[in-house]
Design an enzyme around this catalytic site. Structure first.
Site, mmCIF file in Angstrom:
data_model
loop_
_atom_site.group_PDB
_atom_site.id
_atom_site.type_symbol
_atom_site.label_atom_id
_atom_site.label_comp_id
_atom_site.label_asym_id
_atom_site.label_seq_id
_atom_site.Cartn_x
_atom_site.Cartn_y
_atom_site.Cartn_z
ATOM 1 N N GLN A 1 41.046 40.613 37.557
ATOM 2 C CA GLN A 1 39.818 41.135 38.146
ATOM 3 C C GLN A 1 39.828 42.661 38.170
ATOM 4 O O GLN A 1 38.830 43.306 37.831
ATOM 5 C CB GLN A 1 39.632 40.579 39.564
ATOM 6 C CG GLN A 1 39.312 39.110 39.605
ATOM 7 C CD GLN A 1 37.983 38.816 38.952
ATOM 8 O OE1 GLN A 1 37.926 38.185 37.907
ATOM 9 N NE2 GLN A 1 36.920 39.274 39.545
ATOM 10 N N HIS B 1 44.971 40.785 39.301
ATOM 11 C CA HIS B 1 45.192 41.791 38.263
ATOM 12 C C HIS B 1 44.091 41.703 37.189
ATOM 13 O O HIS B 1 43.571 42.726 36.735
ATOM 14 C CB HIS B 1 46.566 41.611 37.629
ATOM 15 C CG HIS B 1 46.820 42.498 36.460
ATOM 16 N ND1 HIS B 1 46.945 43.869 36.562
ATOM 17 C CD2 HIS B 1 46.948 42.204 35.132
ATOM 18 C CE1 HIS B 1 47.142 44.377 35.355
ATOM 19 N NE2 HIS B 1 47.145 43.389 34.469
ATOM 20 N N HIS C 1 41.558 44.606 36.231
ATOM 21 C CA HIS C 1 41.520 45.062 34.838
ATOM 22 C C HIS C 1 40.092 45.050 34.314
ATOM 23 O O HIS C 1 39.638 46.013 33.674
ATOM 24 C CB HIS C 1 42.427 44.143 33.999
ATOM 25 C CG HIS C 1 42.920 44.734 32.740
ATOM 26 N ND1 HIS C 1 43.760 45.821 32.676
ATOM 27 C CD2 HIS C 1 42.689 44.376 31.447
ATOM 28 C CE1 HIS C 1 44.020 46.109 31.420
ATOM 29 N NE2 HIS C 1 43.379 45.240 30.654
#
Length: 109
Positions: A81, A79, A83
């Protein structure tokens, strides 16, 4: 650095800095829509600084893994990464939109 001891903290740093960068980028876009290009440029600079911090943390994790340290893979890490990648993409697109807005403003002034 022992990434597994602080992995969750490092992950949240990536998410936090990426989210802040994204917010600054969208504020810059709003400023550009209002033709306040000085403010837009300052906000883009702040966005870039936040992305640099997120990228620094990401690089530390990657370097640790390349040096043989095993990192626990998790949905939260994925998540973070995602984001960061999304924040980078949106920030670059917003930079381009602002450049176009500046050009259009010059031509119509």
């Amino acid at each position: 650095m022992d990434p597994n001891n602080n992995l969750e903290q490092e992950i949240f740093q990536i998410i936090s800095h990426a989210g802040t960068a994204r917010s600054f980028a969208y504020e810059a876009l709003q400023a550009a829509e209002d033709f306040d290009f000085l403010k837009a440029d300052e906000l883009l600079k702040q966005s870039e600084e936040e992305l640099a911090e997120a990228h620094k943390t990401q690089t530390q994790l990657i370097t640790a893994e390349l040096n043989g340290e095993k990192l626990e893979k998790s949905l939260l890490l994925i998540h973070a990464q995602d984001h960061l990648m999304t924040a980078i993409s949106e920030q670059k697109l917003i930079e381009r939109i602002i450049r176009l807005t500046k050009k259009l403003r010059e031509k119509t002034s």
